[in-house]
Design a protein around this motif. Structure first.
Motif, PDB file in Angstrom:
ATOM      1  N   ALA A  36       0.829  -1.208   0.000  1.00  0.00           N
ATOM      2  CA  ALA A  36       0.000   0.000   0.000  1.00  0.00           C
ATOM      3  C   ALA A  36       0.863   1.259   0.000  1.00  0.00           C
ATOM      4  O   ALA A  36       0.544   2.244  -0.677  1.00  0.00           O
ATOM      5  N   LEU A  37       1.970   1.233   0.746  1.00  0.00           N
ATOM      6  CA  LEU A  37       2.883   2.384   0.750  1.00  0.00           C
ATOM      7  C   LEU A  37       3.532   2.551  -0.620  1.00  0.00           C
ATOM      8  O   LEU A  37       3.743   3.691  -1.074  1.00  0.00           O
ATOM      9  N   ARG A  38       3.873   1.459  -1.255  1.00  0.00           N
ATOM     10  CA  ARG A  38       4.460   1.549  -2.608  1.00  0.00           C
ATOM     11  C   ARG A  38       3.471   2.188  -3.575  1.00  0.00           C
ATOM     12  O   ARG A  38       3.845   3.009  -4.419  1.00  0.00           O
ATOM     13  N   THR A  39       2.222   1.833  -3.468  1.00  0.00           N
ATOM     14  CA  THR A  39       1.202   2.437  -4.325  1.00  0.00           C
ATOM     15  C   THR A  39       1.129   3.945  -4.086  1.00  0.00           C
ATOM     16  O   THR A  39       1.049   4.744  -5.028  1.00  0.00           O
ATOM     17  N   LEU A  40       1.181   4.333  -2.815  1.00  0.00           N
ATOM     18  CA  LEU A  40       1.149   5.755  -2.465  1.00  0.00           C
ATOM     19  C   LEU A  40       2.317   6.506  -3.085  1.00  0.00           C
ATOM     20  O   LEU A  40       2.139   7.563  -3.718  1.00  0.00           O
ATOM     21  N   HIS A  41       3.530   5.965  -2.921  1.00  0.00           N
ATOM     22  CA  HIS A  41       4.720   6.695  -3.371  1.00  0.00           C
ATOM     23  C   HIS A  41       4.958   6.589  -4.868  1.00  0.00           C
ATOM     24  O   HIS A  41       5.704   7.399  -5.428  1.00  0.00           O
ATOM     25  N   ARG A  42       4.342   5.629  -5.516  1.00  0.00           N
ATOM     26  CA  ARG A  42       4.400   5.608  -6.980  1.00  0.00           C
ATOM     27  C   ARG A  42       3.483   6.661  -7.583  1.00  0.00           C
ATOM     28  O   ARG A  42       3.664   7.053  -8.746  1.00  0.00           O
ATOM     29  N   ASP A  43       2.540   7.114  -6.802  1.00  0.00           N
ATOM     30  CA  ASP A  43       1.599   8.122  -7.282  1.00  0.00           C
ATOM     31  C   ASP A  43       2.054   9.546  -6.961  1.00  0.00           C
ATOM     32  O   ASP A  43       2.039  10.429  -7.833  1.00  0.00           O
ATOM     33  N   LEU A  44       2.487   9.796  -5.732  1.00  0.00           N
ATOM     34  CA  LEU A  44       2.735  11.166  -5.275  1.00  0.00           C
ATOM     35  C   LEU A  44       3.675  11.971  -6.169  1.00  0.00           C
ATOM     36  O   LEU A  44       3.342  13.110  -6.536  1.00  0.00           O
TER      37      LEU A  44
END
Length: 260
Positions: A68-76
């Protein structure tokens, strides 16, 4: 409750809101708090700074939480706006953050402007803990002094001296010597390390340069003035160092390692 105005930049405050709420969603009950350290915590953050954050978690994130954190930081970093591309920070495990016994442990980390989450000890150093405890800005969660014990002066000084021994090779190993920004970075890091050795504290880049101008050997003053004046040029990978300035930076770093 989130801190609505942690910095003087409204856009950055909005980015930090998205970062913290995204981290809370990804981590659930494991989320403890989120904080600014680095230049903004030291009162020196500006448009040429990255924004250093630390999110504290109760335990090492699970595989699902990391995903879930990877998804967040791939977006930001790919959202519109200046500050989305200038975040850098780690997810610190509370028990490992508490005392210097946990120094050097690897935490999940995102580099400046990166969209990849990796394990690294980048934020788990004595100076980052000192800045967090002494000057950190709370974004959400308990006061940071409840989470971090004081960092002993001798630990700060020892790490600064150890880093100076290989500073030039370390910096120019990842930062090309034909880029002007790298020349400035080498000088600044030498000044910051010397400041820590002499004072047992941590200074911002700008304050460390100014301190070195006052307290250092006067023969280095033109170099330090050049680095301070050129800082507002920012990072331009096509801009070469001023003639002779990289050699002067190497000599300065060697001088600082010797006197420290």
């Amino acid at each position: 409750m989130l801190n609505p105005h942690p910095t003087r930049y409204a856009e950055l405050n909005g980015v930090l809101h998205d970062l913290v709420t995204g981290a809370q969603s990804a981590l659930g009950e494991s989320f403890v708090g989120a904080y600014l350290q680095g230049s903004f915590a030291l009162g020196a953050g500006d448009l040429h700074s990255d924004c250093d954050f630390l999110v504290v978690v109760r335990d090492h994130p699970t595989a699902a939480q990391v995903a879930a954190l990877r998804t967040l930081h791939r977006d930001l970093p790919h959202r519109d706006g200046h500050w989305f591309a200038h975040l850098e920070g780690s997810y610190a495990v509370a028990d490992e953050l508490r005392s210097v016994d946990g120094l050097g442990r690897a935490w999940w980390y995102v580099d400046h402007g990166s969209d990849e989450l990796v394990l690294s000890d980048h934020c788990n150093q004595a100076w980052t803990r000192w800045v967090l405890r002494e000057h950190g800005i709370t974004l959400a969660g308990p006061c940071r002094v409840e989470l971090v014990d004081p960092v002993p002066d001798d630990v700060l000084r020892e790490q600064a001296r150890a880093g100076l021994a290989t500073l030039t090779d370390d910096v120019l190993g990842w930062c090309p010597p034909d880029v002007a920004w790298c020349q400035r970075y080498l000088v600044v890091q030498a000044c910051r390390s010397l400041y820590t050795v002499r004072t047992g504290q941590v200074a911002s880049k700008r304050d460390a340069l100014r301190w070195a101008m006052v307290h250092g050997d006067p023969r280095w003053r033109p170099l330090l003035q050049q680095v301070l004046a050129d800082r507002d040029l920012g990072l331009d990978r096509q801009a070469a160092p001023r003639p002779g300035s990289m050699d002067a930076a190497r000599e300065f770093a060697a001088y600082v390692a010797a006197v420290a």
